[in-house]
Enzyme design. Structure first.
Site, mmCIF file in Angstrom:
data_model
loop_
_atom_site.group_PDB
_atom_site.id
_atom_site.type_symbol
_atom_site.label_atom_id
_atom_site.label_comp_id
_atom_site.label_asym_id
_atom_site.label_seq_id
_atom_site.Cartn_x
_atom_site.Cartn_y
_atom_site.Cartn_z
ATOM 1 N N THR A 84 2.987 -0.701 3.790
ATOM 2 C CA THR A 84 4.326 -0.553 3.010
ATOM 3 C C THR A 84 4.958 0.917 3.606
ATOM 4 O O THR A 84 4.153 1.663 3.955
ATOM 5 C CB THR A 84 4.538 -0.199 1.803
ATOM 6 O OG1 THR A 84 3.023 0.486 1.254
ATOM 7 C CG2 THR A 84 3.841 -1.650 1.135
ATOM 8 N N VAL A 86 6.260 3.385 1.973
ATOM 9 C CA VAL A 86 5.552 5.069 0.896
ATOM 10 C C VAL A 86 4.334 5.154 0.888
ATOM 11 O O VAL A 86 3.794 6.470 0.917
ATOM 12 C CB VAL A 86 5.963 5.064 -0.264
ATOM 13 C CG1 VAL A 86 5.024 5.367 -1.048
ATOM 14 C CG2 VAL A 86 8.036 4.766 -0.160
ATOM 15 N N CYS A 87 3.439 3.928 0.852
ATOM 16 C CA CYS A 87 1.467 4.173 1.085
ATOM 17 C C CYS A 87 1.817 4.935 2.457
ATOM 18 O O CYS A 87 0.485 5.450 2.765
ATOM 19 C CB CYS A 87 1.563 2.520 1.197
ATOM 20 S SG CYS A 87 1.749 1.896 -0.550
ATOM 21 N N THR A 88 2.113 4.248 3.601
ATOM 22 C CA THR A 88 1.836 4.696 5.140
ATOM 23 C C THR A 88 2.180 6.754 5.105
ATOM 24 O O THR A 88 1.529 6.864 6.050
ATOM 25 C CB THR A 88 2.972 4.612 6.163
ATOM 26 O OG1 THR A 88 2.998 2.412 5.739
ATOM 27 C CG2 THR A 88 2.434 4.651 7.363
ATOM 28 N N LEU A 91 -0.516 8.338 2.957
ATOM 29 C CA LEU A 91 -2.122 8.449 3.678
ATOM 30 C C LEU A 91 -1.837 9.128 4.587
ATOM 31 O O LEU A 91 -3.083 10.403 5.217
ATOM 32 C CB LEU A 91 -2.514 6.921 4.033
ATOM 33 C CG LEU A 91 -3.497 6.179 3.023
ATOM 34 C CD1 LEU A 91 -2.251 5.858 1.931
ATOM 35 C CD2 LEU A 91 -3.800 5.427 3.061
#
Length: 159
Positions: A84, A86-88, A91
């Site tokens: 996803t 935002v998650c990428t 992280l």
């Protein structure tokens, strides 16, 4: 906007259920909004609670959380699914700042409700997109056992 969580016990009698009433006060522009919900202990981890221990497969091998965390502060961050946008970016930014966390005695560990093989591919994507190298472990939690123990997802919610 600042969110404040106010805890107070609502145990009026021994026949009362084991819930705690929690008021959420949201301070915004020029108003204060307070809403209530009930929390059953063990459903959501709050400040002051003992963190649930678990064993899990991660991108850095199998680990027991209590052993991983021993003697350190830990930032455990969760994302419902790999790849996803935002998650990428989150992280990737955590990977860029990992040395700063390490200097302060803080370990990073991520969690996603996908399989370990998906994580390996996702890390390649994160590293390429953010010009970094993800070294901290990411927990594979396809059964959502860890996410549920920490109250990160609802039991009936899809990932």
């Amino acid at each position: 906007q600042i969110s404040i969580w106010v805890h107070r016990s609502d145990h009026g009698s021994t026949e009362h259920d084991d819930s705690q009433s929690v008021e959420r006060a949201t301070l915004g522009s020029s108003y204060r909004k307070v809403s209530r919900f009930f929390r059953t202990p063990g459903i959501m981890v709050l400040l002051g609670d003992t963190a649930p221990d678990f064993e899990a497969d991660t991108t850095n091998g199998r680990l027991k959380f209590s052993e991983f965390a021993a003697g350190s502060w830990v930032v455990l961050f969760s994302h419902p699914g790999d790849f996803t946008p935002v998650c990428t970016t989150e992280l990737g930014r955590a990977a860029q700042l990992e040395s700063e966390f390490t200097k302060r005695g803080v370990k990073l560990i991520g969690l996603s409700c996908n399989e370990l093989g998906d994580h390996a591919e996702w890390i390649k994507d994160i590293n390429a997109y953010k010009s970094t190298e993800v070294k901290y472990p990411i927990i594979a939690d396809p059964s959502r056992k860890v996410a549920l123990a920490y109250g990160m997802v609802q039991s009936e919610a899809p990932t």
